[in-house]
Design a protein around this motif. Structure first.
Motif, PDB file in Angstrom:
ATOM      1  N   CYS A  59      39.532  39.608  42.085  1.00 24.01           N
ATOM      2  CA  CYS A  59      37.863  39.455  41.813  1.00 24.01           C
ATOM      3  C   CYS A  59      38.000  38.106  41.480  1.00 24.01           C
ATOM      4  O   CYS A  59      38.664  37.266  41.022  1.00 24.01           O
ATOM      5  CB  CYS A  59      36.966  40.445  40.762  1.00 24.01           C
ATOM      6  N   CYS A  99      38.885  37.149  37.788  1.00 21.10           N
ATOM      7  CA  CYS A  99      40.315  37.247  37.555  1.00 21.10           C
ATOM      8  C   CYS A  99      40.864  35.724  38.246  1.00 21.10           C
ATOM      9  O   CYS A  99      42.023  35.473  37.708  1.00 21.10           O
ATOM     10  CB  CYS A  99      40.810  38.483  38.306  1.00 21.10           C
ATOM     11  N   CYS A 109      39.413  45.178  42.490  1.00 19.32           N
ATOM     12  CA  CYS A 109      40.389  44.179  41.847  1.00 19.32           C
ATOM     13  C   CYS A 109      41.644  44.867  41.310  1.00 19.32           C
ATOM     14  O   CYS A 109      41.529  45.505  40.527  1.00 19.32           O
ATOM     15  CB  CYS A 109      39.746  43.227  40.803  1.00 19.32           C
ATOM     16  N   CYS A 115      41.980  43.823  37.551  1.00 22.11           N
ATOM     17  CA  CYS A 115      40.976  44.330  36.284  1.00 22.11           C
ATOM     18  C   CYS A 115      40.251  45.727  36.963  1.00 22.11           C
ATOM     19  O   CYS A 115      39.547  46.443  35.976  1.00 22.11           O
ATOM     20  CB  CYS A 115      40.086  43.377  35.843  1.00 22.11           C
TER      21      CYS A 115
END
Ligand SMILES: [Zn+2]
Length: 475
Positions: free
Chosen positions: A142, A145, A242, A245
């Motif tokens: 994402c 991140c 993601c 995360c």
């Protein structure tokens, strides 16, 4: 897609009232007095984001104003950060114009790689025997991140082969971040007067900035210098989870992740001079993590170096509370290991003598190194290779117990050390049964001797050790 790091919610934080949230740069700084800490699941992000916020403080305000050191303000005023707003384009993660921590090659374009290279804990290429399964080009990160991964580059990048140098501290060292009761206090503890006003240019202004071939490296350049040239792909249009995360977002699946060529200093005599605010220097050597693959008890005595390092830090602050974070890898990621430990010893600065504390910790290490020879039978000419693995297998447990009591050891009575040495007794009686299992008088006697082996921490002996004892004599 527009994603500006000043406003988008990407920094994970834990507020003092227990609330967890993600915030943008503006909110992280202006709410710093309400935020307890950066709450990333990987400790490397805790260090990388903290060092980034510190660099932003220097960039916006220069050296700390006097009254801040007295904690008079209790928070960072909003109007300190107008410079961020004026340079908004530096913090765009995507787009055709200026991008945060990214730039494109002047000629040609190398192949794109998976974006997962930004997160060390996500496997890439053929590294697929992991607890976390990930497939290049299928899984992605994402935007939050990606931003965190970019921030890791200056502090934690390791050597990636030809033209891909490690970060400014070479092999990543152990980073020590002093902690206050909130993010505001923690930042103040690291925000020290640099006695000059030339901080250099940070990488968000000039992502392709290079280190000088020799001489002093300016603070902001050193804190943010990028050892890789990254250019993120445009995020996909559909939302997916993601891989790092788990958040559902439009993912970035590929990115340029290229080397930048050699960064070697001109010659050995004219080394670059970089003074990192968060590493421990011991006679110009930087404290780095051990290779855990090479010794069973590699991690056992690590705390002694950490605590001594914190005690000799030039900016030693009180109360002594800090996190130590290290990242180690060998042989092209044969193993990778990120470690964090929090150390706290609340000493009274007036009566506390750091030199004495260091001597005691040193003495403890020395005594521990003698345990193997003390387990050997007297007058035996054999090597007794079986003793070391036995001691190595109990030491990590004992050292962890000792480290847990560090506050009492540094601030309490000298007898406290003798008591922790006693923690060896139950372990050594078991070790004795393995090393001397027979029933003869000699074996029973030897068992007793081994069971009694422990570091000799009698207060009187520690005090007279330096002056009295002959080299090599028994303690
Ligand atoms: Zn993510």
């Amino acid at each position: 897609m527009n994603y500006n790091l000043l406003d988008e919610k990407w920094i994970p934080v834990l507020y003092r009232n227990g609330k967890y949230d993600r915030v943008g740069i503006f909110q992280a700084l202006t709410d710093a007095h309400r935020i307890r800490q950066i709450a990333a699941s990987n400790p490397m992000d805790r260090v990388a984001i903290f060092r980034f916020l510190l660099a932003l403080l220097y960039w916006c305000k220069g050296n700390p104003p006097d009254y801040v050191s007295a904690y008079a303000e209790k928070s960072f005023p909003d109007d300190w950060f107008t410079k961020l707003d004026e340079n908004r384009d530096c913090f765009n993660l995507f787009g055709d114009g200026k991008r945060f921590y990214q730039y494109q090659a002047k000629t040609g374009e190398p192949d794109k790689l998976t974006a997962n290279y930004l997160m060390q804990e996500i496997p890439t290429g053929s590294n697929w025997y992991h607890f976390c399964h990930s497939k290049d080009k299928d899984n992605g990160l994402c935007p939050a991140c990606c931003a965190k991964g970019l921030l890791r580059l200056p502090s934690f990048a390791t050597s990636g082969g030809r033209g891909k140098p490690p970060g400014i501290n070479s092999k990543p060292p152990i980073y020590i971040i002093p902690l206050g009761s909130c993010l505001f206090e923690s930042l103040l503890l690291s925000w020290q007067d640099q006695k000059q006003n030339d901080f250099g240019e940070p990488a968000w202004v000039k992502p392709d900035i290079q280190l000088p071939a020799k001489g002093k490296v300016a603070l902001l350049t050193g804190l943010t210098w990028l050892p890789r040239r990254v250019w993120l792909d445009t995020p996909k249009t559909d939302e997916e989870n993601c891989i790092a995360c788990g958040v559902k977002a439009k993912l970035i699946k590929q990115s340029v992740f290229a080397g930048i060529g050699s960064t070697k200093a001109e010659s050995v005599d004219e080394r670059r001079n970089w003074d990192d605010p968060h590493v421990i220097y011991d006679n110009k050597n930087v404290l780095k993590p051990n290779d855990s693959l090479k010794a069973y008890d590699a991690a056992s005595g690590r705390w002694t170096k950490l605590v001594i390092g914190a005690l000799i830090q030039k900016n030693a602050i009180s109360p002594h509370r800090f996190i130590a974070v290290s990242f180690a890898t060998v042989q092209n990621d044969k193993y990778i290991e990120a470690k964090k430990c929090e150390v706290s010893f609340n000493v009274n600065t007036d009566s506390f003598n750091p030199q004495k504390a260091i001597e005691k910790i040193d003495y403890w290490s020395k005594e521990n190194s003698k345990l193997i020879s003390r387990c050997k039978p007297k007058k035996s000419s054999r090597k007794h290779a079986e003793i070391r693995p036995m001691i190595d297998s109990v030491r990590p447990h004992i050292e962890t117990q000792v480290f847990d009591k560090i506050h009492a050891l540094l601030t309490g009575e000298p007898e406290a050390w003798e008591q922790v040495a006693g923690d060896y007794s139950p372990m050594m009686s078991v070790v004795a049964q393995s090393l001397a299992p027979g029933y003869t008088t000699v074996e029973v006697q030897r068992r007793r001797e081994i069971a009694a082996v422990k570091p000799n921490m009698k207060p009187k002996i520690i005090a007279t050790d330096r002056a009295g004892r002959k080299k090599g004599a028994d303690a």
